[in-house]
Design a protein around this motif. Structure first.
Motif, PDB file in Angstrom:
ATOM      1  N   ALA A 157       0.845  -1.200   0.000  1.00 53.41           N
ATOM      2  CA  ALA A 157       0.000   0.000   0.000  1.00 53.41           C
ATOM      3  C   ALA A 157       0.874   1.241   0.000  1.00 53.41           C
ATOM      4  O   ALA A 157       2.010   1.203   0.489  1.00 53.41           O
ATOM      5  CB  ALA A 157      -0.922   0.016   1.211  1.00 53.41           C
ATOM      6  N   GLY A 158       0.337   2.327  -0.547  1.00 53.95           N
ATOM      7  CA  GLY A 158       1.064   3.583  -0.565  1.00 53.95           C
ATOM      8  C   GLY A 158       0.128   4.762  -0.411  1.00 53.95           C
ATOM      9  O   GLY A 158      -1.071   4.668  -0.709  1.00 53.95           O
ATOM     10  N   ILE A 159       0.683   5.867   0.086  1.00 51.39           N
ATOM     11  CA  ILE A 159      -0.105   7.081   0.277  1.00 51.39           C
ATOM     12  C   ILE A 159       0.770   8.271  -0.054  1.00 51.39           C
ATOM     13  O   ILE A 159       1.933   8.326   0.327  1.00 51.39           O
ATOM     14  CB  ILE A 159      -0.656   7.149   1.720  1.00 51.39           C
ATOM     15  N   THR A 160       0.214   9.212  -0.801  1.00 51.27           N
ATOM     16  CA  THR A 160       0.986  10.373  -1.211  1.00 51.27           C
ATOM     17  C   THR A 160       1.163  11.362  -0.053  1.00 51.27           C
ATOM     18  O   THR A 160       0.649  11.161   1.047  1.00 51.27           O
ATOM     19  CB  THR A 160       0.319  11.044  -2.411  1.00 51.27           C
ATOM     20  N   GLY A 172      -9.838  -3.559  -0.220  1.00 54.76           N
ATOM     21  CA  GLY A 172     -11.048  -3.823   0.536  1.00 54.76           C
ATOM     22  C   GLY A 172     -10.797  -4.369   1.927  1.00 54.76           C
ATOM     23  O   GLY A 172     -11.722  -4.443   2.740  1.00 54.76           O
ATOM     24  N   ARG A 173      -9.566  -4.773   2.225  1.00 56.20           N
ATOM     25  CA  ARG A 173      -9.239  -5.305   3.556  1.00 56.20           C
ATOM     26  C   ARG A 173      -8.248  -4.406   4.305  1.00 56.20           C
ATOM     27  O   ARG A 173      -8.326  -4.288   5.528  1.00 56.20           O
ATOM     28  CB  ARG A 173      -8.645  -6.717   3.434  1.00 56.20           C
ATOM     29  N   PHE A 174      -7.310  -3.807   3.594  1.00 52.28           N
ATOM     30  CA  PHE A 174      -6.275  -2.973   4.214  1.00 52.28           C
ATOM     31  C   PHE A 174      -6.544  -1.507   3.893  1.00 52.28           C
ATOM     32  O   PHE A 174      -6.999  -1.165   2.803  1.00 52.28           O
ATOM     33  CB  PHE A 174      -4.895  -3.331   3.680  1.00 52.28           C
ATOM     34  N   THR A 175      -6.189  -0.641   4.854  1.00 50.90           N
ATOM     35  CA  THR A 175      -6.305   0.797   4.660  1.00 50.90           C
ATOM     36  C   THR A 175      -5.043   1.483   5.166  1.00 50.90           C
ATOM     37  O   THR A 175      -4.650   1.277   6.319  1.00 50.90           O
ATOM     38  CB  THR A 175      -7.523   1.368   5.402  1.00 50.90           C
TER      39      THR A 175
END
Length: 124
Positions: free
Chosen positions: A49-52, A66-69
């Motif tokens: 997963a990645g986030i800016t 749908g499972r990880f945030t």
């Protein structure tokens, strides 16, 4: 120096939840996209997963959608990974990573910095 320190791993049963956290220091946190990668025994490290930089964009590998945030708190220099409905295939060492002005999804070779990893084990 830059440090990324993961926490929150452990041993859980299939269907349980875990929340991983990564505390960053030594860098201007808001200048870096943040990521979670994982590496299972005998397998290559993979993007999870990645986030800016300001959280406007996120990306996930298909197996965790749908499972990880993933989320971040720029005031606290932390990034988190909420993992729900865990499966035995999620068993791996999970690594936090940072890339200067990165996009939401990147290749394993691209981060500027890595944490030391935290073990997640999911029993069936």
């Amino acid at each position: 120096q830059v440090q990324l320190v993961e926490s929150g791993g452990g041993l859980v049963q299939a269907g349980d939840s875990l929340r991983l956290s990564c505390a960053a220091s030594g860098l201007t946190f808001s200048a870096y996209a943040m990521y979670w990668f994982r590496q299972a025994p005998g397998k290559e490290r993979e993007f999870v997963a990645g986030i800016t930089r300001f959280g406007s964009n996120t990306g996930y590998t298909d197996s965790v959608k749908g499972r990880f945030t993933i989320s971040r708190d720029n005031a606290k220099n932390t990034v988190a990974l909420q993992m729900n409905n865990l499966k035995p295939d999620d068993t791996a060492v999970y690594y936090c990573a940072a890339k200067f002005h990165g996009t939401a999804q990147i290749m394993t070779t691209q981060p500027n910095y890595w944490g030391q990893g935290t073990q997640v084990t999911v029993s069936s």
